[in-house]
Design a protein around this motif. Structure first.
Motif, PDB file in Angstrom:
ATOM      1  N   GLU A 115      39.964  30.680 -24.933  1.00 42.80           N
ATOM      2  CA  GLU A 115      41.097  31.026 -25.804  1.00 42.80           C
ATOM      3  C   GLU A 115      41.116  32.491 -26.218  1.00 42.80           C
ATOM      4  N   ARG A 116      40.036  33.177 -25.988  1.00 41.91           N
ATOM      5  CA  ARG A 116      39.992  34.594 -26.355  1.00 41.91           C
ATOM      6  C   ARG A 116      41.051  35.409 -25.609  1.00 41.91           C
ATOM      7  N   VAL A 117      41.537  34.885 -24.489  1.00 41.77           N
ATOM      8  CA  VAL A 117      42.615  35.549 -23.757  1.00 41.77           C
ATOM      9  C   VAL A 117      43.853  35.644 -24.642  1.00 41.77           C
ATOM     10  N   TYR A 118      44.162  34.576 -25.358  1.00 40.50           N
ATOM     11  CA  TYR A 118      45.377  34.519 -26.169  1.00 40.50           C
ATOM     12  C   TYR A 118      45.145  34.766 -27.660  1.00 40.50           C
ATOM     13  N   LEU A 119      43.992  34.380 -28.162  1.00 37.25           N
ATOM     14  CA  LEU A 119      43.749  34.463 -29.602  1.00 37.25           C
ATOM     15  C   LEU A 119      42.799  35.569 -30.016  1.00 37.25           C
ATOM     16  N   ARG A 120      42.100  36.151 -29.049  1.00 32.39           N
ATOM     17  CA  ARG A 120      41.121  37.206 -29.333  1.00 32.39           C
ATOM     18  C   ARG A 120      39.978  36.720 -30.211  1.00 32.39           C
ATOM     19  N   LYS A 121      39.750  35.405 -30.180  1.00 36.23           N
ATOM     20  CA  LYS A 121      38.610  34.847 -30.914  1.00 36.23           C
ATOM     21  C   LYS A 121      38.173  33.561 -30.227  1.00 36.23           C
ATOM     22  N   LYS A 122      36.920  33.195 -30.455  1.00 41.56           N
ATOM     23  CA  LYS A 122      36.379  31.950 -29.923  1.00 41.56           C
ATOM     24  C   LYS A 122      36.845  30.809 -30.823  1.00 41.56           C
ATOM     25  N   VAL A 123      37.191  29.689 -30.203  1.00 45.12           N
ATOM     26  CA  VAL A 123      37.660  28.531 -30.956  1.00 45.12           C
ATOM     27  C   VAL A 123      36.710  27.366 -30.670  1.00 45.12           C
TER      28      VAL A 123
END
Length: 172
Positions: A115-123
Motif C-alpha cells: 500500500e505504500r505505493v498509494y498511501l506512502r505508509k505501511k498498513v
C-alpha cells in the motif's frame, strides 16, 4: 471486439482492498468504454496462491469467450513485492511469480512495498479494508504522482501498473 481483463489479486473477496486501488487507478487515468471492456477479479486470498486459481481463471476466460463474439481475455497478476530488498524469500517469490506469469503468458503488475505505493505508509493487515475505503472516499488517487506508477525497476512506493495497463487501455 471486446476485451476482458482478469485481475488476479492477493486480497480476498471480503476485503477487496487491492481492487479498490486498481479500480481507482483505471478510472482516474484511463478512458473506459464499458461496452467493450470487462474487468473481472479473481481473489487469491493470500500471497502466492495464483497457481491454485488456474481453474477459476480458465472458467472466466471460457465464459467470456462464449458470451462475447471475438472476445479476448488477458490475465494480469497483481502482487506486492514486500521486503524484496532485505528478504531472500520475497525475491524468490517474485522470481517464481515472474516465471509463472511468463510461462502462462500473463502480465504481472507489482506494487513495491504494498500500500505504500498509494498511501506512502505501511498498513497492518486488519486495517487494509478501512484504509482502502478512505482512499476511495477521499479520492486520494488525484494526489498520486503518475511517475510512481510507471516504474521499470523496484523502488519503494512505486509500481509498473500504468506500464501494463497502457497495453490494453487508452489514457485520458
Amino acid at each position: 471486439m471486446g476485451m476482458q481483463l482478469i485481475f488476479v489479486l492477493e486480497t480476498n473477496k471480503k476485503c477487496k482492498s487491492d481492487w479498490i486501488y486498481i479500480k481507482d487507478t483505471i478510472e482516474y487515468f484511463y478512458n473506459i468504454d464499458a461496452n467493450n471492456i470487462k474487468f473481472t477479479q479473481v481473489y487469491m486470498d493470500g500471497k502466492g496462491n495464483f497457481k491454485n486459481k488456474q481453474k477459476e481463471i480458465n472458467k472466466n476466460i471460457d465464459q467470456y469467450a462464449k458470451g462475447a463474439s471475438n472476445g479476448n481475455s488477458k490475465v494480469i497478476c497483481c502482487l506486492d513485492s514486500d521486503d524484496y530488498d532485505i528478504n531472500m524469500e520475497a525475491i524468490k517469490f517474485l522470481n517464481e511469480a515472474f516465471k509463472f506469469c511468463n510461462d502462462n503468458k500473463y502480465e504481472l503488475i507489482w506494487f513495491c512495498k504494498d500500500e505504500r505505493v498509494y498511501l506512502r505508509k505501511k498498513v497492518v493487515k486488519d486495517e487494509k479494508k478501512k484504509e482502502a475505503g478512505k482512499f476511495k472516499a477521499n479520492k486520494t488517487i488525484r494526489n498520486i504522482d503518475a511517475k510512481n506508477l510507471v516504474a521499470s525497476k523496484y523502488k519503494d512506493g512505486t509500481s509498473n501498473i500504468l506500464n501494463i495497463l497502457d497495453k490494453y487501455l487508452e489514457r485520458k
